[in-house]
Design an enzyme around this catalytic site. Structure first.
Site, PDB file in Angstrom:
ATOM      1  N   HIS A 441      40.005  19.872  45.139  1.00 58.75           N
ATOM      2  CA  HIS A 441      41.145  18.890  45.627  1.00 58.75           C
ATOM      3  C   HIS A 441      40.426  17.228  44.927  1.00 58.75           C
ATOM      4  O   HIS A 441      39.595  18.104  43.955  1.00 58.75           O
ATOM      5  CB  HIS A 441      40.932  18.464  46.719  1.00 58.75           C
ATOM      6  CG  HIS A 441      39.567  18.136  47.902  1.00 58.75           C
ATOM      7  ND1 HIS A 441      39.213  16.798  47.480  1.00 58.75           N
ATOM      8  CD2 HIS A 441      38.945  19.108  48.394  1.00 58.75           C
ATOM      9  CE1 HIS A 441      38.136  17.251  48.196  1.00 58.75           C
ATOM     10  NE2 HIS A 441      37.726  18.182  48.282  1.00 58.75           N
ATOM     11  N   CYS A 460      33.709  22.672  49.574  1.00 64.38           N
ATOM     12  CA  CYS A 460      35.220  22.558  49.288  1.00 64.38           C
ATOM     13  C   CYS A 460      34.698  21.795  47.950  1.00 64.38           C
ATOM     14  O   CYS A 460      33.642  21.414  47.381  1.00 64.38           O
ATOM     15  CB  CYS A 460      36.175  21.879  49.458  1.00 64.38           C
ATOM     16  SG  CYS A 460      37.813  22.578  50.805  1.00 64.38           S
TER      17      CYS A 460
END
Length: 567
Positions: A441, A460
């Site tokens: 992301h 992440c």
């Protein structure tokens, strides 16, 4: 004994040898092989000439397929395999794990001096060596699940048996083993880099002493040794002067490159970290390469025609199309206590202007303490509070919640951050649903990409160039442009775009690799994973010398069992 009887005895012995060779050449089953295979089938460990047979099931299948006939009757075949095993260190594998010394001794032993039983033993050893080496080259020696509990890639399990049969028939043993190695160019470049670095083994490598930082223009008595070290590591031309105590000229140009390829700030200042990198022994660097080579062997034969590759330890992302890198980007990965997992998957869809539903662990461990300390925390970050889950959840006023009464065992709420410039996921996320809830992301914290070591996330992967990555993914057979992406982001509306063809993504962990410019790169082992892998890689069942009883051993004589000591 008179001369006539002696001649008859020698003639009989010679005839027996010739008849034995003829019998083996005729394709008849070899009784000594049958006995040993029967022991393997019964579950007994079998030890031949002091070495255990390890490729038990595949070895049984190999001999069953060929009617228990000897396989290694040609000297050229035996020599080819023995030589190929000796070349395994270039792949970070130890010939001793594949009967290396014993194979060489058996190759040198004249055929006429071997008994029928020892010839059968020799056959088992050569077969075992090929099956083991082939399997380890194709699929790796170490079980990745023993190193990475989170490993999810279903590794290929190459069937070596038909490959060995064909290689024996065609005389292509060395080529067959070579073809089992990963064919990826990055693996092959790392093999070549290992060979070059191995030339430094055994050379004097005295530590460069600590002292004040050395800057361009300084003089220091350590500089001649630093010159020599950089020449040995190929960061400095071999023709460079090594006598000067002055930091200038070629050294000033070479130092930043050395620092960059070791993950250091390329400021040209020779401080403690740079000295540590210069002092690292060649054998330590070779071990890093060996760990990376093993991790390459865990991967599929093909990564895909188009794929995304993330190197956690290198803090880098690449996108490759048809063998050519079309994008590279810095990334931020998980903190050491929230490590980014190693796995492979496929990017299936993109979400523009995403919302962020805070994972439960982060809610109770990170967000709850912040909310208690700062009553305006949720409003400032645009985070809404919901009670319940799914379609039945309802929005609640955060001021109505008794945050002090909540705990990890009692937290009946969800925290959801809406789209916007402060959203933790930025303006775009790349989804490949997995059991770790890990994905790529964007991020509003752009300044962190300027750090050399970027372990700041909760698992992440934050991408420095998310829109460039989106552009490449959406250009893969879709009617998208960068302008269309920008217009969509500007709306502020959450939008999901499904890729017509999911793109493979491989999230890996390499502390050594060769970059696109051919430079050998090293990075710190941020998650301390190399040590455990190297311990497993160096472990040798052959060297242990310990097998459970009962043990079926060679029926060869004591002298023959010590062939490698007496020949």
């Amino acid at each position: 004994m008179d001369i006539g009887k002696r001649r008859w005895r020698w003639a009989f012995t010679l005839l027996a040898i010739l008849l034995g060779i003829a019998s083996r050449a005729s394709g008849a089953p070899e009784q000594s092989l049958v006995e040993r295979i029967e022991a393997l089938q019964a579950g007994y460990p079998v030890q031949v000439l002091g070495d255990p047979i390890l490729a038990r099931q595949t070895l049984q299948r190999f001999y069953e397929n060929r009617g228990y006939r000897l396989a290694w009757v040609r000297e050229s075949r035996r020599q080819a395999l023995a030589d190929a095993i000796e070349r395994l260190p270039r792949d970070g594998l130890n010939p001793a794990d594949y009967h290396g010394e014993l194979l060489q001794e058996l190759v040198r032993r004249p055929e006429a001096t071997l008994s029928e039983e020892l010839i059968a033993d020799r056959d088992l050893l050569f077969t075992d060596a090929f099956l083991l080496a082939g399997s380890h080259l194709a699929d790796g020696k170490v079980n990745p699940e023993s190193i990475h509990a989170e490993w999810t890639l279903t590794g290929r399990k190459t069937d070596i048996v038909p490959l060995l049969s064909r290689a024996l028939d065609t005389g292509t043993l060395a080529q067959t083993l070579d073809d089992l190695r990963p064919r990826n160019a990055d693996y092959l470049k790392l093999v070549q880099a290992r060979e070059r670095l191995s030339r430094l083994l055994g050379q004097p490598w005295l530590p460069i002493p600590d002292g004040p930082s050395i800057r361009p223009g300084d003089t220091d008595t350590r500089l001649p040794v630093i010159h020599q070290r950089l020449i040995a590591l190929e960061d400095l031309s071999a023709s460079a002067s090594t006598a000067s105590d002055l930091y200038d000229g070629e050294l000033e140009a070479a130092l930043p490159d050395f620092q960059a390829r070791h993950g250091l700030e390329p400021d040209g200042i020779i401080g403690r970290q740079t000295l540590d990198a210069l002092n690292r022994m060649p054998v330590e660097r070779i071990r890093q390469i060996d760990a990376s080579l093993e991790r390459w062997r865990w991967l599929p034969r093909s990564l895909g025609d188009t794929y995304v590759l993330v190197n956690i330890a290198g803090f880098r992302l690449q996108m490759v199309k048809k063998g050519r890198e079309v994008l590279h980007s810095r990334v931020i990965v998980g903190r050491p206590y929230r490590q980014t997992p190693v796995f492979s998957d496929r990017i299936r869809y993109l979400v523009f202007n995403p919302t962020w539903t805070v994972p439960r662990k982060l809610m109770v461990e990170d967000q709850l303490p912040e909310i208690r300390r700062d009553p305006g925390y949720l409003d400032r970050l645009g985070i809404e509070v919901f009670e319940g889950w799914g379609a039945d959840r309802r929005k609640v006023d955060p001021r109505s919640v008794d945050w002090a009464a909540l705990s990890k065992n009692h937290f009946p709420y969800q925290l959801v951050q809406g789209p916007g410039p402060q959203n933790a996921l930025g303006r775009i996320k790349f989804m490949f649903p997995n059991r770790y809830d890990v994905y790529l992301h964007d991020t509003p914290g752009r300044y962190l990409f300027g750090r050399q070591e970027r372990t700041f996330s909760s698992g992440c992967i934050r991408v420095e160039k998310p829109f460039e990555l989106a552009d490449q993914l959406l250009a893969n057979g879709m009617d998208w442009s960068r302008q269309r992406i920008d217009v969509l982001v500007a709306t502020g509306e959450t939008t999901t775009v499904v890729l017509p063809l999911p793109i493979p993504i491989h999230i890996q962990y390499w502390t050594a690799w060769v970059d696109e410019q051919g430079r050998l790169q090293f990075r710190d082992d941020i998650y301390h994973r190399d040590g455990r892998l190297l311990n497993e890689l160096r472990h040798s069942a052959l060297a242990d010398g310990q097998l459970p009883t009962p043990v079926v051993v060679s029926h060869a004589s004591t002298a023959e069992r010590r062939i490698h000591k007496t020949h």
